[in-house]
Design an enzyme around this catalytic site. Structure first.
Site, PDB file in Angstrom:
ATOM      1  N   GLU A 122       7.861   5.582  -2.066  1.00  0.00           N
ATOM      2  CA  GLU A 122       6.613   5.563  -1.292  1.00  0.00           C
ATOM      3  C   GLU A 122       5.468   4.994  -2.134  1.00  0.00           C
ATOM      4  O   GLU A 122       4.606   4.267  -1.622  1.00  0.00           O
ATOM      5  CB  GLU A 122       6.274   6.968  -0.798  1.00  0.00           C
ATOM      6  N   ARG A 139      -7.564   1.395 -24.054  1.00  0.00           N
ATOM      7  CA  ARG A 139      -7.667   1.481 -25.508  1.00  0.00           C
ATOM      8  C   ARG A 139      -6.977   2.714 -26.066  1.00  0.00           C
ATOM      9  O   ARG A 139      -6.703   2.782 -27.251  1.00  0.00           O
ATOM     10  CB  ARG A 139      -9.137   1.461 -25.916  1.00  0.00           C
ATOM     11  N   GLU A 171      -2.716   8.254   1.418  1.00  0.00           N
ATOM     12  CA  GLU A 171      -1.406   7.917   1.987  1.00  0.00           C
ATOM     13  C   GLU A 171      -0.783   9.107   2.705  1.00  0.00           C
ATOM     14  O   GLU A 171      -0.217  10.005   2.096  1.00  0.00           O
ATOM     15  CB  GLU A 171      -0.467   7.396   0.891  1.00  0.00           C
ATOM     16  N   GLU A 203       1.929  -2.828  -0.115  1.00  0.00           N
ATOM     17  CA  GLU A 203       0.982  -2.951   0.999  1.00  0.00           C
ATOM     18  C   GLU A 203      -0.413  -3.317   0.514  1.00  0.00           C
ATOM     19  O   GLU A 203      -1.079  -4.178   1.099  1.00  0.00           O
ATOM     20  CB  GLU A 203       0.934  -1.650   1.792  1.00  0.00           C
ATOM     21  N   LYS A 262       6.094  -6.312   3.312  1.00  0.00           N
ATOM     22  CA  LYS A 262       5.787  -4.957   3.767  1.00  0.00           C
ATOM     23  C   LYS A 262       6.998  -4.289   4.406  1.00  0.00           C
ATOM     24  O   LYS A 262       7.268  -3.106   4.176  1.00  0.00           O
ATOM     25  CB  LYS A 262       4.612  -4.973   4.746  1.00  0.00           C
ATOM     26  N   ASP A 263       7.741  -5.044   5.209  1.00  0.00           N
ATOM     27  CA  ASP A 263       8.928  -4.490   5.859  1.00  0.00           C
ATOM     28  C   ASP A 263       9.997  -4.100   4.841  1.00  0.00           C
ATOM     29  O   ASP A 263      10.628  -3.047   4.959  1.00  0.00           O
ATOM     30  CB  ASP A 263       9.512  -5.486   6.866  1.00  0.00           C
TER      31      ASP A 263
END
Length: 131
Positions: A75, A14, A34, A82, A101-102
């Site tokens: 990244e 909002r 990560e 992922e 993913k690859d």
């Protein structure tokens, strides 16, 4: 509504401050969960420190910062892919999930390769000015 609020948000934000809170939550999650993001951030920090020592000019800084942020953004996108793939397929193997993913990981590799090339093109001449 930040993640510390009791209710879970399911609708649109909002206000800008609400969007900003979610963005900060995302950056904190990247840093916390990560490992590769933390590694890229550490290498980027080392590159910035080297740039300060070598006294890079403004154009060299622009290239260096572009390379660093490109890796961090790649990244981030890899992490998104992922997470979404894992959400959809769970623990089930699927060829398309692997491909997604690859390919996302390949994008990070391309960005990191670009960063190494930029780092060499910027740092080596700056280093040679010292000798």
């Amino acid at each position: 509504m930040a993640s510390s609020d009791k209710r879970k948000q399911t609708g649109k934000n909002r206000a800008f401050i609400q969007s900003l809170g979610h963005a900060w939550d995302g950056l904190r999650a990247l840093f916390h969960y990560e490992r590769n993001f933390r590694k890229h951030l550490a290498f980027g920090t080392l590159a910035v420190l080297a740039g300060l020592v070598l006294r890079l000019d403004v154009n060299e800084w622009l290239w260096l910062m572009l390379a660093i942020f490109l890796v961090l953004i790649a990244e981030t996108l890899n992490t998104i892919v992922e997470a979404v793939v894992d959400l959809v397929v769970g623990t089930t193997y699927h060829d398309l999930a692997k491909r997604a993913k690859d390919v996302a990981a390949g994008g990070v590799l391309l960005a990191a390769t670009f960063a190494v090339i930029v780092g060499a093109l910027v740092m080596l001449p700056a280093l040679s000015r010292w000798f």
